[in-house]
Scaffold this motif. Structure first.
Motif, PDB file in Angstrom:
ATOM      1  N   PRO A   2      46.695  46.583  42.882  1.00 12.53           N
ATOM      2  CA  PRO A   2      45.540  47.488  42.870  1.00 12.53           C
ATOM      3  C   PRO A   2      45.843  48.884  43.408  1.00 12.53           C
ATOM      4  O   PRO A   2      45.152  49.850  43.048  1.00 12.53           O
ATOM      5  N   ASN A   3      46.873  49.020  44.230  1.00 10.68           N
ATOM      6  CA  ASN A   3      47.206  50.332  44.793  1.00 10.68           C
ATOM      7  C   ASN A   3      47.762  51.303  43.759  1.00 10.68           C
ATOM      8  O   ASN A   3      47.965  52.484  44.069  1.00 10.68           O
TER       9      ASN A   3
ATOM     10  N   PRO B 153      39.374  42.973  45.391  1.00 12.25           N
ATOM     11  CA  PRO B 153      39.959  42.306  44.224  1.00 12.25           C
ATOM     12  C   PRO B 153      39.737  40.796  44.305  1.00 12.25           C
ATOM     13  O   PRO B 153      39.923  40.192  45.360  1.00 12.25           O
TER      14      PRO B 153
ATOM     15  N   ARG C  79      38.547  45.258  36.208  1.00 13.21           N
ATOM     16  CA  ARG C  79      39.980  45.244  35.946  1.00 13.21           C
ATOM     17  C   ARG C  79      40.281  46.295  34.884  1.00 13.21           C
ATOM     18  O   ARG C  79      39.481  46.488  33.964  1.00 13.21           O
TER      19      ARG C  79
ATOM     20  N   VAL D 108      45.064  45.273  35.815  1.00 13.42           N
ATOM     21  CA  VAL D 108      45.059  45.001  37.249  1.00 13.42           C
ATOM     22  C   VAL D 108      43.648  45.210  37.789  1.00 13.42           C
ATOM     23  O   VAL D 108      42.883  46.023  37.265  1.00 13.42           O
ATOM     24  N   SER D 109      43.280  44.469  38.820  1.00 15.41           N
ATOM     25  CA  SER D 109      41.989  44.679  39.474  1.00 15.41           C
ATOM     26  C   SER D 109      42.024  45.978  40.271  1.00 15.41           C
ATOM     27  O   SER D 109      43.056  46.382  40.800  1.00 15.41           O
ATOM     28  N   ILE D 110      40.859  46.619  40.377  1.00 19.66           N
ATOM     29  CA  ILE D 110      40.780  47.849  41.157  1.00 19.66           C
ATOM     30  C   ILE D 110      40.809  47.514  42.652  1.00 19.66           C
ATOM     31  O   ILE D 110      40.570  46.373  43.042  1.00 19.66           O
ATOM     32  N   PRO D 111      41.091  48.503  43.503  1.00 16.22           N
ATOM     33  CA  PRO D 111      41.117  48.244  44.950  1.00 16.22           C
ATOM     34  C   PRO D 111      39.723  47.918  45.486  1.00 16.22           C
ATOM     35  O   PRO D 111      38.717  48.061  44.791  1.00 16.22           O
TER      36      PRO D 111
END
Length: 453
Positions: free
Chosen positions: A69-70, A272, A278, A329-332
């Motif tokens: 997430p980063n 997340p 995502r 990817v999932s967000i932060p």
């Protein structure tokens, strides 16, 4: 007062994914593919272009998996405010590469939580009268005119942020668009309960589907990709976006405004895995892959457009787009008052289960710059607001029409009136001297359409 009749049917957010299955439409696609290959001399360049693209996606995916997430750019609203309302240069570069950003503390946590408290009371006041998805226990509500939503859309910080998002774009000087001015697009809201698994959206793209190949003006946005030179593609050139037809087949829930970025304001603290968004943070590469995939040898002679179907949003499918799904990817972690934006061509999804300590709640609010298509839509949206009916882009439920506690034009702030088309724009040479020829024309069109003499 003008009257705008909607042709949408009643429904909910899932309506945007239900395609028109008319076989006669699908017959158009084999010859269209040949036309695209021949017109751009792509047939000779396709394999080499595709090889370069897939290699670059592999490299970027390794980086995404390493960072998790980063990989998503994050910035404090205060940094944008201190920088004259635009992103610091290093942040802007990363946002443009990734096609998305998390902006922290756009409104205070207290304000965001109050928005949620008030809208939940609004829902409770009208129990059984509001459409949503799923029908039995809605997590996404067909609501547009609660006082909380109206206030959030016109919050000074949020308006400033949408202008910052729009400023990442550019256009030819004569293009009728003013990127310094944001109009208000009224969308629905989500209050996803802890443990919910009903509102899980697989990877998809909004802003139409087959229209990206079919509509001649929309197609011009992707000219470098279709010429075998995807490296030259600029995802932030609005020159041909402003007149693109993103809805050839009357998609219920398809957005007919040009959203430079889709977006939402968080009303919850969500990490997340907590039922959050995502994304595929390689906007240039993912768009090139999507546009080229139906033209490859295995599909070029078929009706198959790789998840693009008339009257629906673009589906991203494992059988055609697995490398892009692998890059999602999932967000932060987000807190109440944070805002998230992703490019209008961005691939996105919603996590399968809301494994969160609280609900996962957002107001959907995009950035929508001043241009002709957006002005025309705003005229319809302003009418819908006055009447308390569903905005034109959405399923025609009209749930709020008779709600006495819905927002009215009199509830708007001065910023709210401007964004909703209740206040004319200043077109004074001393004020607009730094604007392009096209931007000044956009302002004149705003006044002409919304305030006819």
């Amino acid at each position: 007062m003008a009257h705008y009749a909607s042709t949408r049917k009643p429904g909910n957010i899932i309506s945007a994914f239900k395609a028109n299955t008319d076989e006669s439409i699908l017959e158009r696609y084999p010859p269209l593919k040949q036309e695209l290959l021949n017109a751009n001399n792509l047939k000779e360049k396709l394999i080499d272009s595709w090889t370069r693209l897939t290699k670059e996606i592999e490299n970027e995916t390794e980086e995404i998996k390493r960072l998790g997430p980063n990989v998503i750019p994050q910035v404090e609203f205060s940094e944008i405010a201190k920088n004259g309302g635009t992103f610091p240069q290093d942040v802007a570069k990363e946002v443009k590469k990734r096609g998305m950003v998390v902006i922290r503390n756009v409104v205070s946590e207290q304000e965001a939580l109050q928005y949620k408290k008030d809208v939940k009371e609004y829902i409770l006041n009208h129990k059984g009268k509001i459409a949503g998805f799923p029908d039995a226990d809605p997590q996404v509500w067909e609501l547009y005119w609660s006082k909380s939503q109206v206030a959030a859309r016109s919050h000074p910080n949020f308006v400033s942020v949408t202008s910052a998002m729009n400023s990442l774009w550019h256009a030819d000087p004569e293009t009728v668009i003013d990127l310094s001015m944001n109009l208000t697009y009224c969308d629905r809201l989500r209050i996803r309960k802890q443990g919910d698994s009903s509102f899980a959206l697989a990877e998809h793209m909004d802003g139409g589907s087959v229209e990206r190949w079919e509509d001649p003006e929309y197609r011009k946005c992707f000219q470098s990709i279709l010429s075998g030179e995807w490296e030259k593609y600029d995802p932030y050139d609005a020159t041909h976006r402003v007149n693109a037809n993103m809805d050839l087949y009357n998609c219920s829930g398809g957005c007919s405004m040009f959203r430079s970025f889709q977006g939402w304001m968080s009303l919850s603290a969500v990490a997340p895995g907590g039922g959050t968004l995502r994304v595929c943070p390689i906007i240039k590469l993912s768009t090139a892959y999507l546009i080229l995939r139906p033209l490859l040898k295995d599909l070029v002679e078929t009706k198959n457009m790789c998840g693009a179907l008339p009257g629906a949003q673009q589906h991203i499918l494992p059988e055609f787009h697995q490398p892009l799904i692998d890059a999602v990817v999932s967000i932060p972690h987000v807190n109440p008052g944070d805002c998230v934006f992703w490019h209008c061509d961005g691939i996105h999804a919603v996590e399968e289960c809301c494994n969160s300590l609280t609900d996962s709640s957002v107001f959907y609010i995009p950035s929508t710059p001043l241009c002709l298509n957006n002005i025309k839509y705003l005229a319809k949206e302003r009418y819908a607001f006055e009447e308390g009916i569903t905005p034109q882009d959405f399923p025609l439920n009209n749930c709020e029409k008779d709600f006495p506690d819905r927002a009215k034009p009199s509830d708007l702030t001065e910023l709210g009136k401007l964004g909703m088309g209740f206040t004319p724009l200043i077109v004074d040479p001393t004020v607009t001297k730094e604007l392009s020829e096209g931007a000044i024309k956009a302002r004149k069109e705003f006044n002409k359409i919304l305030f006819p003499e």
